[in-house]
Scaffold this active site. Sequence first.
Site, PDB file in Angstrom:
ATOM      1  N   GLY A 180     -20.039  23.601 -19.590  1.00  0.00           N
ATOM      2  CA  GLY A 180     -18.758  23.094 -19.092  1.00  0.00           C
ATOM      3  C   GLY A 180     -18.543  23.343 -17.616  1.00  0.00           C
ATOM      4  O   GLY A 180     -17.441  23.166 -17.118  1.00  0.00           O
ATOM      5  N   LEU A 181     -19.597  23.736 -16.904  1.00  0.00           N
ATOM      6  CA  LEU A 181     -19.446  23.988 -15.468  1.00  0.00           C
ATOM      7  C   LEU A 181     -19.999  22.844 -14.614  1.00  0.00           C
ATOM      8  O   LEU A 181     -20.125  22.979 -13.407  1.00  0.00           O
ATOM      9  CB  LEU A 181     -20.089  25.322 -15.089  1.00  0.00           C
ATOM     10  CG  LEU A 181     -19.211  26.540 -15.397  1.00  0.00           C
ATOM     11  CD1 LEU A 181     -20.024  27.829 -15.361  1.00  0.00           C
ATOM     12  CD2 LEU A 181     -18.040  26.659 -14.439  1.00  0.00           C
ATOM     13  N   SER A 228     -23.011  21.313 -14.475  1.00  0.00           N
ATOM     14  CA  SER A 228     -24.315  21.466 -13.819  1.00  0.00           C
ATOM     15  C   SER A 228     -25.040  20.131 -13.665  1.00  0.00           C
ATOM     16  O   SER A 228     -25.635  19.864 -12.613  1.00  0.00           O
ATOM     17  CB  SER A 228     -25.183  22.494 -14.559  1.00  0.00           C
ATOM     18  OG  SER A 228     -25.891  21.899 -15.584  1.00  0.00           O
ATOM     19  N   ALA A 268     -23.813  17.094 -13.327  1.00  0.00           N
ATOM     20  CA  ALA A 268     -23.197  16.284 -12.266  1.00  0.00           C
ATOM     21  C   ALA A 268     -23.546  16.858 -10.899  1.00  0.00           C
ATOM     22  O   ALA A 268     -23.837  16.111  -9.954  1.00  0.00           O
ATOM     23  CB  ALA A 268     -21.679  16.247 -12.454  1.00  0.00           C
ATOM     24  N   ASP A 325     -16.230  14.771 -14.210  1.00  0.00           N
ATOM     25  CA  ASP A 325     -17.175  15.750 -13.637  1.00  0.00           C
ATOM     26  C   ASP A 325     -17.766  15.251 -12.318  1.00  0.00           C
ATOM     27  O   ASP A 325     -17.752  15.951 -11.308  1.00  0.00           O
ATOM     28  CB  ASP A 325     -18.326  16.029 -14.611  1.00  0.00           C
ATOM     29  CG  ASP A 325     -17.933  16.992 -15.707  1.00  0.00           C
ATOM     30  OD1 ASP A 325     -16.731  17.150 -15.943  1.00  0.00           O
ATOM     31  OD2 ASP A 325     -18.839  17.588 -16.328  1.00  0.00           O
TER      32      ASP A 325
HETATM   33  O1  PMV Z   1     -18.745  18.676 -18.934  1.00  0.00           O
HETATM   34  P1  PMV Z   1     -17.738  19.463 -19.688  1.00  0.00           P
HETATM   35  O2  PMV Z   1     -18.268  20.227 -20.836  1.00  0.00           O
HETATM   36  O3  PMV Z   1     -16.825  20.223 -18.774  1.00  0.00           O
HETATM   37  O4  PMV Z   1     -16.764  18.423 -20.435  1.00  0.00           O
HETATM   38  C1  PMV Z   1     -16.167  17.393 -19.782  1.00  0.00           C
HETATM   39  C2  PMV Z   1     -14.846  17.151 -20.363  1.00  0.00           C
HETATM   40  C3  PMV Z   1     -14.732  16.228 -21.548  1.00  0.00           C
HETATM   41  O5  PMV Z   1     -13.400  15.720 -21.486  1.00  0.00           O
HETATM   42  C4  PMV Z   1     -14.919  16.992 -22.850  1.00  0.00           C
HETATM   43  C5  PMV Z   1     -15.736  15.084 -21.503  1.00  0.00           C
HETATM   44  C6  PMV Z   1     -15.495  14.098 -20.373  1.00  0.00           C
HETATM   45  O6  PMV Z   1     -16.429  13.343 -20.061  1.00  0.00           O
HETATM   46  O7  PMV Z   1     -14.397  14.053 -19.805  1.00  0.00           O
END
Ligand code: PMV
Length: 317
Positions: free
Chosen positions: A105-106, A108, A110, A152
Amino acid sequence: MPALSASAPGKIILLGEHAVVHGRPAIAVPVTQVQAKAIIQANPSGERGSIQIVAPAIGLDAEYHTLEDQHPLRATIQLTLQALQLTRVPACTLRITSTIPVASGLGSGAAVAVAVIRVLSTFLGKPLNDQQVSSLAFEIEKIHHGTPSGIDNSVVTLNKPIYFLRGHPIETLQVPRRFMLVIGNTGIASPTSLTVQDVHVAWQENPNRVDAIFDEIAHNTQQARTRIETGDPDSIGPFLSRTHHLLSELGVSCNELDYLVQAALNAGASGAKLSGGGRGGNMIALVSSDKANLVIQALLEAGAASTISTIVRQHST
Ligand code: PMV
């Protein structure tokens, strides 16, 4: 020719994850303590058109054509060359390093894409602008995540806090008063594509219930935005905590995340929630600077694999 380099930060989602995929707003902020970096160097003895990719963290040392078609690094290079309308490039070596934990979720994926697109387009004498970089990185996000919202690649490209609503121009979030977040990593790798898919299935099965949850998440996001933009960021804690419960109802939390969230609150955080795709990855806690060390300690004692504290401000340094 000297080596060229480009970096891109990690990111976390403050509020609005999952709901953002379904047309609700979200807020994301860069995390500059962790970075992806791409360095490119001409290789005069190499064969024209060859780009050697060296990424020690994933044990990769290969010419990009030898990677499978859907490999994110091969796709990043190919899309960049297409955007620049170039087919043959001078031989070069592209080194990629990153301190951003993967699948947590950080952002990486992107960040690596943004750093590579920037350095390659600059090396080839046609640096792409932010809008172009972000839309190419969005194509790579599709390989990583399936159906990403685009948040992201946007925050990582701009390196500023953003308010994001799919299909609308990206707005920079105004942050007249800075605030501190502690990020706790569960150490559990959790692919976002799976939780996004599960939420989609839940929505198909019960659209009324799931839409109502998305609407409540959106309300919390809007409320937090107003408070941040009017210089009262310390009051957003309850919106974070309520959103954690809503995300649990969506089925994207897990025991480890719930445990870290509770540990942060017990240690004095004024709000806490999971951040990103969920079922692992990271949680965030809003803390005053005098509580930061207590919260970090509590998270580590509760089993966090690592923590990062970061200041959210208008401009990253
Ligand atoms: O990349 P993550 O794990 O931070 O998730 C992005 C956020 C979500 O809303 C779950 C997916 C998205 O594409 O917006």
